[in-house]
Design an enzyme around this catalytic site. Sequence first.
Site, PDB file in Angstrom:
ATOM      1  N   PHE A  10       0.734  -1.296  -0.240  1.00 20.42           N
ATOM      2  CA  PHE A  10      -0.029  -0.036  -0.056  1.00 20.42           C
ATOM      3  C   PHE A  10       0.962   1.312   0.021  1.00 20.42           C
ATOM      4  O   PHE A  10       1.527   1.424   0.870  1.00 20.42           O
ATOM      5  CB  PHE A  10      -0.911   0.113   1.132  1.00 20.42           C
ATOM      6  CG  PHE A  10      -1.814   1.269   1.288  1.00 20.42           C
ATOM      7  CD1 PHE A  10      -3.026   0.874   0.627  1.00 20.42           C
ATOM      8  CD2 PHE A  10      -1.827   2.397   1.737  1.00 20.42           C
ATOM      9  CE1 PHE A  10      -4.021   2.057   0.435  1.00 20.42           C
ATOM     10  CE2 PHE A  10      -2.593   3.335   1.656  1.00 20.42           C
ATOM     11  CZ  PHE A  10      -3.872   3.364   0.806  1.00 20.42           C
ATOM     12  N   ASP A  49       9.233   3.180   1.618  1.00 14.59           N
ATOM     13  CA  ASP A  49       8.089   3.793   1.927  1.00 14.59           C
ATOM     14  C   ASP A  49       7.902   3.469   3.557  1.00 14.59           C
ATOM     15  O   ASP A  49       7.474   2.444   4.047  1.00 14.59           O
ATOM     16  CB  ASP A  49       6.799   3.129   1.081  1.00 14.59           C
ATOM     17  CG  ASP A  49       5.788   3.782   1.408  1.00 14.59           C
ATOM     18  OD1 ASP A  49       5.689   4.562   2.668  1.00 14.59           O
ATOM     19  OD2 ASP A  49       4.818   3.694   0.722  1.00 14.59           O
ATOM     20  N   LYS A  70       2.701  10.489   8.195  1.00 10.50           N
ATOM     21  CA  LYS A  70       1.722   9.919   9.197  1.00 10.50           C
ATOM     22  C   LYS A  70       2.292  10.581  10.609  1.00 10.50           C
ATOM     23  O   LYS A  70       1.590  11.454  10.921  1.00 10.50           O
ATOM     24  CB  LYS A  70       1.698   8.492   9.361  1.00 10.50           C
ATOM     25  CG  LYS A  70       0.763   7.747   8.289  1.00 10.50           C
ATOM     26  CD  LYS A  70       0.336   6.406   8.623  1.00 10.50           C
ATOM     27  CE  LYS A  70      -0.156   5.719   7.309  1.00 10.50           C
ATOM     28  NZ  LYS A  70      -1.664   6.306   7.253  1.00 10.50           N
TER      29      LYS A  70
END
Length: 417
Positions: A144, A229, A258
């Site tokens: 993702f 990532d 985040k």
Amino acid sequence: MTTETIIGETIDNYENFINPALAKLFRFMGLATVEWEAEGSIIRDINGKEYIDCLGGYGVFSLGHRHPKVVEAVKEQLDKMPLSSKVLFNKPMADLSALLAEITPGELQYSFIGNSGTEAVEGALKLARIHTGRTKVISTINSFHGKTLGALSATGRDLFRDPFKPLLNGFEHVPFNDITAIRAAMDDETAAVIIEPIQGEGGIIVPDDDYLPAVRKLCDDYGALLICDEVQTGLGRTGKMFAVDHYHVVPDILTTAKALGGGVMPIGGFTATPAIWEKYITSPFLHTSTFGGNPLACVAAIAAIRVLQDEKIVERSAKTGAYFLEKLHGLQQAFPDVIQEVRGKGLMIGIELTKEGIGGVLMSEMINKGILVAYTLNNPKVIRIEPPLIMSQELVDRVMKALAEAVEVAHDMIEDL
């Protein structure tokens, strides 16, 4: 206005102006209430009911909710200059970029600051293509990386990709933790391999210790870039500042988001070495963002990183995560018909269930007991545990008590699920 009126209006507005399916889902999950305030590891709804946050905004609230040092930094900046003019030097963005160069591994030095994780991935993919002059990108199945067009092209879940095809050309997906598959896909046209050091939405999948080092070597052999990532894994989540630190691997480009905003502001960025940044130095306006690098978000990120360092949050994540995992392994051994496997690093933990239907039972039971959890996006059989890294052992024990009771309920229903 009464609390019932506020709740009713909010749900009606979801149904009429956001998405009726979301409203239905929240109701089904037993979440027909309105979040109202939060502090540390606790969220309170409008009626004052407390929930222990074991989801942490999918990794956003590493420092908990409203960490006072982050809130103070944002309030101070709000009284000075919330957004950048974009034509004068921006000190908070400069200070943050210097700090990112300090905490990221190896020779990673230059950063572009955006607004989200998917923006960070978009920028990293563009940088890889312009630096190498190649277009092919290898990603992994069940990965993702975001849902904008470029990031979605890298994301490895057909459920999200198929409705929007054709996506960007040149993306190939291979199984995660399978170096043979990456080796077979690599060629002289490969610009980059983009990979999560630990798959998050794929089900908290921890690779073999030699996997990332082998990917690093393959990229070097073919002249391709390694993009790691770390949007979900970064900034202490796994018990190291970055998950790549577990494997002693330095990527060419590293993405963050985040937790970077300290649970107060949205922010993301990607960081690379000077050699790879060369095309952006030659043409600095090839990649820009109106709101990226705004002072409010940057001071939040600076404060968040300082808290991580000063309060030894990364070390706490490793210690609390080990304690949590030990308790969860014990529960798995007691109920192997309900829990198939427990895995993770630090406070990035996945509980894989034996049946997909068990997830709904566990989540409903946990929510009723005031514990917020959710399953991973790409694997509904896996319940994720990603609480604030500041969570106390006492709260862990409370979560485990509720989880044990919920597992017992699922055990009694197992034949019907």
